[in-house]
Scaffold this motif. Structure first.
Motif, short mmCIF file in Angstrom:
data_model
loop_
_atom_site.label_atom_id
_atom_site.label_comp_id
_atom_site.label_asym_id
_atom_site.label_seq_id
_atom_site.Cartn_x
_atom_site.Cartn_y
_atom_site.Cartn_z
N ASN A 27 0.91 -1.27 0.02
CA ASN A 27 -0.02 0.26 0.06
C ASN A 27 0.78 1.33 -0.11
N PRO A 28 1.49 1.58 -1.20
CA PRO A 28 2.36 2.79 -1.24
C PRO A 28 1.43 4.20 -1.17
N ARG A 45 -0.83 4.52 1.09
CA ARG A 45 -1.04 4.71 2.72
C ARG A 45 0.33 5.21 3.18
N ALA A 46 1.42 4.48 2.75
CA ALA A 46 2.82 5.02 3.17
C ALA A 46 3.12 6.20 2.88
N LEU A 47 2.81 6.77 1.76
CA LEU A 47 2.84 8.15 1.35
C LEU A 47 2.15 9.09 2.30
N SER A 48 1.09 8.87 2.73
CA SER A 48 0.12 9.56 3.62
C SER A 48 0.72 9.66 5.02
N ILE A 49 1.33 8.36 5.28
CA ILE A 49 1.89 8.24 6.77
C ILE A 49 3.52 9.02 6.59
N LEU A 50 3.88 9.13 5.66
CA LEU A 50 5.08 10.15 5.57
C LEU A 50 4.82 11.53 5.26
N ALA A 107 8.20 4.45 -1.71
CA ALA A 107 6.69 4.34 -1.81
C ALA A 107 6.40 5.20 -3.33
N LEU A 108 7.09 6.26 -3.61
CA LEU A 108 6.86 6.79 -4.87
C LEU A 108 7.10 5.94 -6.09
N THR A 109 7.94 5.14 -6.00
CA THR A 109 8.34 4.22 -7.08
C THR A 109 7.32 3.09 -6.90
N ARG A 110 7.06 2.66 -6.00
CA ARG A 110 6.07 1.41 -6.14
C ARG A 110 4.60 1.94 -6.49
N ALA A 111 4.37 3.37 -6.12
CA ALA A 111 3.16 3.91 -6.58
C ALA A 111 2.99 3.98 -7.80
N ASP A 116 5.11 6.48 -9.77
CA ASP A 116 5.35 7.83 -9.67
C ASP A 116 7.28 8.08 -9.87
N PRO A 117 7.70 7.32 -10.78
CA PRO A 117 9.22 7.25 -10.88
C PRO A 117 9.65 8.69 -11.16
N SER A 118 8.90 9.53 -11.89
CA SER A 118 9.49 11.12 -11.95
C SER A 118 9.59 11.55 -10.55
N ALA A 119 8.55 11.78 -9.77
CA ALA A 119 8.59 12.20 -8.10
C ALA A 119 9.49 11.65 -7.67
N ALA A 120 9.73 10.41 -7.58
CA ALA A 120 10.58 9.39 -6.92
C ALA A 120 12.29 10.00 -7.17
N LYS A 121 12.48 10.28 -8.54
CA LYS A 121 13.75 10.69 -8.98
C LYS A 121 14.00 12.10 -8.63
N ARG A 122 12.80 13.26 -8.26
CA ARG A 122 13.06 14.42 -7.97
C ARG A 122 13.49 14.48 -6.47
N VAL A 123 12.89 13.54 -5.72
CA VAL A 123 13.31 13.55 -4.38
C VAL A 123 14.52 13.06 -3.91
N ALA A 124 14.92 12.01 -4.79
CA ALA A 124 16.06 11.47 -4.94
C ALA A 124 17.23 12.34 -5.13
N ASP A 125 17.20 13.17 -6.24
CA ASP A 125 18.18 14.01 -6.75
C ASP A 125 18.30 15.10 -5.75
N ALA A 126 17.32 15.63 -5.19
CA ALA A 126 17.23 16.62 -3.89
C ALA A 126 17.98 16.00 -3.00
#
Length: 99
Positions: free
Chosen positions: A29-30, A32-37, A60-64, A66-76
Motif C-alpha cells: 500500500n504505497p 498509505r505509506a506516502l500519507s503516513i510520511l 513508496a513513490l516508485t512503487r506507487a 511515480d518514478p519522476s517524483a521519486a527521481k526528484r526526491v532522490a536528486d534533491a
C-alpha cells in the motif's frame, strides 16, 4: 538546554511512524505509506530520522508508479547528502547505478 526525555520521546514517536509507513509499504500500500510520511513530515519538521523517511518516500513513490517524483526526491537528497550511507540505496531505487 534540550530536554533529553522529550528528545527520546520524539525519537520513539518518529520511529513508530516510520515503522508504520514501512509496514504499509511492505503490505503493498504505497499510497498509505506516502500519507503516513506526509504526516511524519508535518509532525516532525526537524526530524532526527529524516534520511530514513526520505528513503521510504522514494521507495513508496516508485512503487506507487511515480518514478519522476521519486527521481526528484532522490536528486534533491543526493545533492545535499552525496556521501550519505543511504546514497547507494537511493540510487538503486531510482535505477541509477553510478554516483
Amino acid at each position: 538546554a534540550p530536554d533529553p526525555s522529550a528528545s527520546a520521546s520524539s525519537m520513539t514517536a518518529e520511529l513508530a511512524t516510520l515503522e508504520t509507513a514501512h509496514a504499509a509499504l511492505s503490505s503493498g500500500n504505497p499510497a498509505r505509506a506516502l500519507s503516513i510520511l506526509d504526516d511524519y513530515a508535518s509532525r516532525f519538521p526537524h526530524a532526527s530520522m529524516a534520511p530514513e523517511a526520505t528513503v521510504l518516500r522514494i521507495d513508496a513513490l516508485t512503487r506507487a508508479g511515480d518514478p519522476s517524483a521519486a527521481k526528484r526526491v532522490a536528486d534533491a537528497f543526493l545533492v545535499t547528502n552525496p556521501q550519505s550511507p543511504y546514497a547507494a540505496r537511493i540510487r538503486s531505487l531510482v535505477g541509477e547505478t553510478n554516483p
